[in-house]
Design a protein around this motif. Structure first.
Motif, PDB file in Angstrom:
ATOM      1  N   ASN A 115      20.451 -38.261  47.483  1.00  0.00           N
ATOM      2  CA  ASN A 115      20.306 -39.801  47.047  1.00  0.00           C
ATOM      3  C   ASN A 115      21.035 -40.127  45.986  1.00  0.00           C
ATOM      4  N   GLU A 116      20.955 -41.536  45.578  1.00  0.00           N
ATOM      5  CA  GLU A 116      21.589 -42.191  44.722  1.00  0.00           C
ATOM      6  C   GLU A 116      21.595 -41.578  43.280  1.00  0.00           C
ATOM      7  N   ASN A 117      20.650 -40.582  42.919  1.00  0.00           N
ATOM      8  CA  ASN A 117      20.403 -40.094  41.632  1.00  0.00           C
ATOM      9  C   ASN A 117      21.445 -39.179  41.426  1.00  0.00           C
ATOM     10  N   PHE A 118      22.254 -38.780  42.479  1.00  0.00           N
ATOM     11  CA  PHE A 118      23.171 -37.562  42.198  1.00  0.00           C
ATOM     12  C   PHE A 118      24.652 -37.988  42.652  1.00  0.00           C
ATOM     13  N   SER A 119      24.721 -39.137  43.469  1.00  0.00           N
ATOM     14  CA  SER A 119      26.024 -39.544  43.893  1.00  0.00           C
ATOM     15  C   SER A 119      25.965 -40.791  44.446  1.00  0.00           C
ATOM     16  N   ASN A 120      26.831 -41.657  43.854  1.00  0.00           N
ATOM     17  CA  ASN A 120      26.695 -43.075  45.003  1.00  0.00           C
ATOM     18  C   ASN A 120      27.046 -42.991  46.260  1.00  0.00           C
ATOM     19  N   LYS A 121      26.537 -43.767  47.057  1.00  0.00           N
ATOM     20  CA  LYS A 121      26.588 -43.706  48.418  1.00  0.00           C
ATOM     21  C   LYS A 121      26.741 -42.597  49.155  1.00  0.00           C
ATOM     22  N   ASN A 122      25.619 -42.004  48.905  1.00  0.00           N
ATOM     23  CA  ASN A 122      25.338 -40.666  49.220  1.00  0.00           C
ATOM     24  C   ASN A 122      24.427 -40.459  50.537  1.00  0.00           C
ATOM     25  N   LEU A 123      24.391 -39.338  51.165  1.00  0.00           N
ATOM     26  CA  LEU A 123      23.873 -39.410  52.530  1.00  0.00           C
ATOM     27  C   LEU A 123      22.689 -40.075  52.882  1.00  0.00           C
ATOM     28  N   ARG A 124      21.457 -40.227  52.123  1.00  0.00           N
ATOM     29  CA  ARG A 124      20.569 -40.869  52.051  1.00  0.00           C
ATOM     30  C   ARG A 124      20.490 -42.588  52.524  1.00  0.00           C
ATOM     31  N   SER A 125      21.444 -43.016  51.710  1.00  0.00           N
ATOM     32  CA  SER A 125      21.585 -44.591  51.736  1.00  0.00           C
ATOM     33  C   SER A 125      22.401 -44.715  52.815  1.00  0.00           C
ATOM     34  N   ARG A 126      23.375 -44.085  53.253  1.00  0.00           N
ATOM     35  CA  ARG A 126      23.974 -44.121  54.664  1.00  0.00           C
ATOM     36  C   ARG A 126      23.063 -44.065  55.759  1.00  0.00           C
ATOM     37  N   THR A 127      22.203 -43.011  55.862  1.00  0.00           N
ATOM     38  CA  THR A 127      21.187 -43.209  56.942  1.00  0.00           C
ATOM     39  C   THR A 127      20.290 -44.154  56.809  1.00  0.00           C
ATOM     40  N   ASP A 128      19.855 -44.553  55.811  1.00  0.00           N
ATOM     41  CA  ASP A 128      18.941 -45.772  55.581  1.00  0.00           C
ATOM     42  C   ASP A 128      19.650 -47.022  56.192  1.00  0.00           C
ATOM     43  N   GLU A 129      20.880 -47.157  55.808  1.00  0.00           N
ATOM     44  CA  GLU A 129      21.744 -48.397  56.139  1.00  0.00           C
ATOM     45  C   GLU A 129      21.875 -48.444  57.719  1.00  0.00           C
ATOM     46  N   TYR A 130      22.277 -47.214  58.343  1.00  0.00           N
ATOM     47  CA  TYR A 130      22.289 -47.295  59.924  1.00  0.00           C
ATOM     48  C   TYR A 130      20.647 -47.571  60.496  1.00  0.00           C
ATOM     49  N   LEU A 131      19.743 -46.956  59.912  1.00  0.00           N
ATOM     50  CA  LEU A 131      18.533 -47.297  60.615  1.00  0.00           C
ATOM     51  C   LEU A 131      18.062 -48.637  60.544  1.00  0.00           C
ATOM     52  N   ASN A 132      18.318 -49.455  59.410  1.00  0.00           N
ATOM     53  CA  ASN A 132      18.068 -50.649  59.153  1.00  0.00           C
ATOM     54  C   ASN A 132      18.865 -51.777  59.895  1.00  0.00           C
ATOM     55  N   HIS A 133      19.913 -51.515  59.951  1.00  0.00           N
ATOM     56  CA  HIS A 133      20.896 -52.508  60.567  1.00  0.00           C
ATOM     57  C   HIS A 133      21.159 -52.089  61.967  1.00  0.00           C
ATOM     58  N   ILE A 134      21.042 -50.879  62.603  1.00  0.00           N
ATOM     59  CA  ILE A 134      21.512 -50.634  63.930  1.00  0.00           C
ATOM     60  C   ILE A 134      20.062 -50.400  64.697  1.00  0.00           C
ATOM     61  N   VAL A 135      19.569 -49.247  64.342  1.00  0.00           N
ATOM     62  CA  VAL A 135      18.463 -48.712  65.245  1.00  0.00           C
ATOM     63  C   VAL A 135      17.171 -49.713  65.266  1.00  0.00           C
ATOM     64  N   TYR A 136      16.572 -50.116  63.849  1.00  0.00           N
ATOM     65  CA  TYR A 136      15.555 -50.849  63.997  1.00  0.00           C
ATOM     66  C   TYR A 136      15.596 -52.214  64.955  1.00  0.00           C
TER      67      TYR A 136
END
Length: 561
Positions: free
Chosen positions: A112-133
């Motif tokens: 997550n973002e606590n360990f690195s910017n633009k980490n995998l968690r934020s990338r998947t959340d962005e894909y879910l919110n803007h495409i899947v849902y």
């Protein structure tokens, strides 16, 4: 031997895959094992992105840890390989087929973002919110992937968001379809076209879900106002898919669960599903030894439509080993006799010379379990009360104790709530049950994510037809009537939303008749896509309703920075 050979093959295949992208000129200093598959990797790329691996390495710094086994990792070796690629800065594609797994593994590995910017968690959340849902089909596919990722996918709110997206898109398409059927009559009034509404294209698609996910989707649809006909059709498709497989393919426990779940999801409206389907479920429930409540519910539904029953429907085979008969006579007896007795009571009730004791004796001649619905009994008692106005309050109470008001249909319950011939205590009891139904309806309308609200009322309880309370019956009566009026006003407010939409449609259609420009048609289409009956904003990502659903597999290339 075969299982061992399969594991070796899987390990060799995975090793071959990651050897293609791993750094070959730098020796490995850590081995990650996932479900028996070993990945020879490097600490630095992993600890720079994964908080979990960073903690494991730092906690074992003195022992120079070189091997880590990750137990119960979501998605298994294939998903971990993608997560490892992300740590190494190697591009790959996020798709509806892997986004749920990647989201869960990013939570597991603390990417997550606590360990690195633009980490995998934020990338998947962005894909879910803007495409899947934004798309019904993609949400359905991701929801199917979540079946093997529970309970983590539920904790991350992926399941709830997918269900909400599916239901929202289905509602939006049905609203748009309803408006397209509005037309002006010769008198200038706006009417709904009698043309039969086409079947929703997503009905069959829901059958790919596991029964627990299917139940959650249908429950949410019922709460959000999806057409009962569409829900009924979806239930029939699911039953056909799950119950017509070969007996060796499905265990009996699974089939029993499917039948019980489908029966619990049946809409309350009549004629939504064919009577033959109800009899088919009844046969299956008997054969699979489903819960008694499930069978009685089916018998009640069938009993209310006896005028449409055919002889073939009643020929239910006997599936009991100890039975000597070819057909299940007991079940048919309950369905037919209860209807017959109640009809007989309704015929003799107007006789002013009929004594109360004889009327009660006939009503009690039918065992309690045989009368699955009490509408007929209530009608008979109401006729008797009307013909015998001189009955004492005590006799009225004795008569009304025969009725289980919880087994009344909503229509009969609404009539009983305003029936002044009933004793006051019975009216209070009916109002209490009506209040529970109203509260459940409102609760589901506003909080569709929680399909089974738990309402706690500690001031009274219903038991064997009697109501015990700290308040007097008159106070209870006044209080319940007042609260029920408020609940009905709230329901009326929800219905007004639909009326507002209809008025908006009339206004736009009149403007459209005056202006034939393409510009207005474009704005009209945009307006339709934004119609909102349930207080939510519907996006236009859903595919158009058609006979066949055109699946898309949208991909996003992940680039690490």
């Amino acid at each position: 031997m075969d299982l061992h050979h399969h594991s070796l093959t899987l390990a060799k295949s995975s090793r071959h895959r990651y050897n293609e992208w791993i750094f070959r000129d730098v020796p490995s200093d850590i081995t990650i094992e996932v479900n028996g598959v070993a990945f020879a990797l490097h600490k630095f790329p992993l600890v720079s992105r994964s908080g979990r691996i960073r903690k494991l390495v730092s906690e074992n710094r003195e022992s120079a840890i070189s091997r880590v086994e990750l137990l119960s990792l979501p998605g298994g070796p294939e998903t971990f390989e993608l997560a490892a690629k992300f740590c190494y800065g190697i591009n790959f594609e996020i798709t509806p087929s892997n986004v749920a797994q990647l989201s869960c593994v990013s939570e597991y590995l603390e990417m997550n973002e606590n360990f690195s910017n633009k980490n995998l968690r934020s990338r998947t959340d962005e894909y879910l919110n803007h495409i899947v849902y934004q798309n019904l089909e993609m949400s359905l596919l991701v929801l199917q992937q979540c079946e093997n990722l529970l309970p983590l996918a539920d904790e991350l709110n992926i399941v709830t968001r997918c269900i909400d997206a599916i239901v929202s898109k289905a509602c939006a398409e049905q609203i748009a379809s309803s408006f397209s059927r509005l037309e002006y009559s010769s008198s200038g009034r706006l009417n709904m076209s009698r043309q039969k509404c086409e079947s929703d294209w997503w009905v069959k698609d829901l059958s790919v879900l596991r029964i627990d996910m299917f139940q959650r989707v249908i429950t949410a649809m019922k709460c959000r106002g999806v057409r009962p006909e569409s829900i009924g059709e979806s239930l029939m498709n699911y039953a056909e898919k799950e119950l017509t497989k070969k007996s060796n393919d499905q265990p009996k426990d699974h089939e029993r669960l499917v039948v019980e779940t489908i029966v619990s999801l049946l809409p309350v409206e009549k004629l939504v599903v064919p009577l033959s389907f109800l009899f088919g479920l009844l046969r299956s429930s008997i054969m699979l030894d489903c819960m008694v409540g499930c069978r009685l519910d089916l018998e009640r539904r069938i009993g209310s439509q006896l005028d449409m029953v055919t002889l073939d429907d009643l020929l239910i085979p006997s599936f009991r080993h100890a039975s000597d008969t070819l057909f299940d006579v007991d079940t048919v007896h309950r369905i037919l006799v209860s209807k017959l007795v109640d009809n007989y009571l309704a015929e003799i009730a107007p006789d002013v010379n009929l004594k109360l004791s004889k009327f009660v004796a006939v009503a009690e001649s039918l065992p309690a379990h045989a009368r699955t619905v009490h509408d007929g009994l209530y009608r008979s008692i109401d006729v008797y009360l009307k013909a015998h106005e001189g009955l004492s309050e005590q006799d009225k109470k004795k008569l009304c104790k025969l009725i289980d008001f919880q087994k009344l249909s909503p229509e009969a319950g609404a009539h009983a709530a305003q029936n002044e011939r009933l004793p006051l205590q019975s009216i209070v009891q009916v109002l209490y049950i009506e209040q529970l139904r109203l509260r459940n309806t409102l609760y589901c309308s506003e909080l569709g994510d929680n399909p089974k609200p738990q309402l706690h009322h500690q001031s009274w309880r219903i038991n064997s037809g009697a109501l015990s309370a700290a308040m007097s019956p008159k106070d209870n009566y006044a209080s319940l009537r007042r609260e029920n009026r408020e609940l009905k006003l709230e329901l009326a407010r929800l219905r007004m939303r639909l009326n507002d939409l209809e008025k908006e449609h009339v206004f736009m259609k009149r403007n459209m008749e005056k202006s034939n420009s393409r510009k207005f048609m474009s704005s009209f289409s945009k307006k339709i896509s934004q119609f909102n009956l349930f207080g939510r904003s519907y996006s236009r990502g859903s595919t158009s309703p058609s006979g066949h659903s055109h699946r898309t597999d949208s991909k996003v290339t992940v680039r690490t920075e």
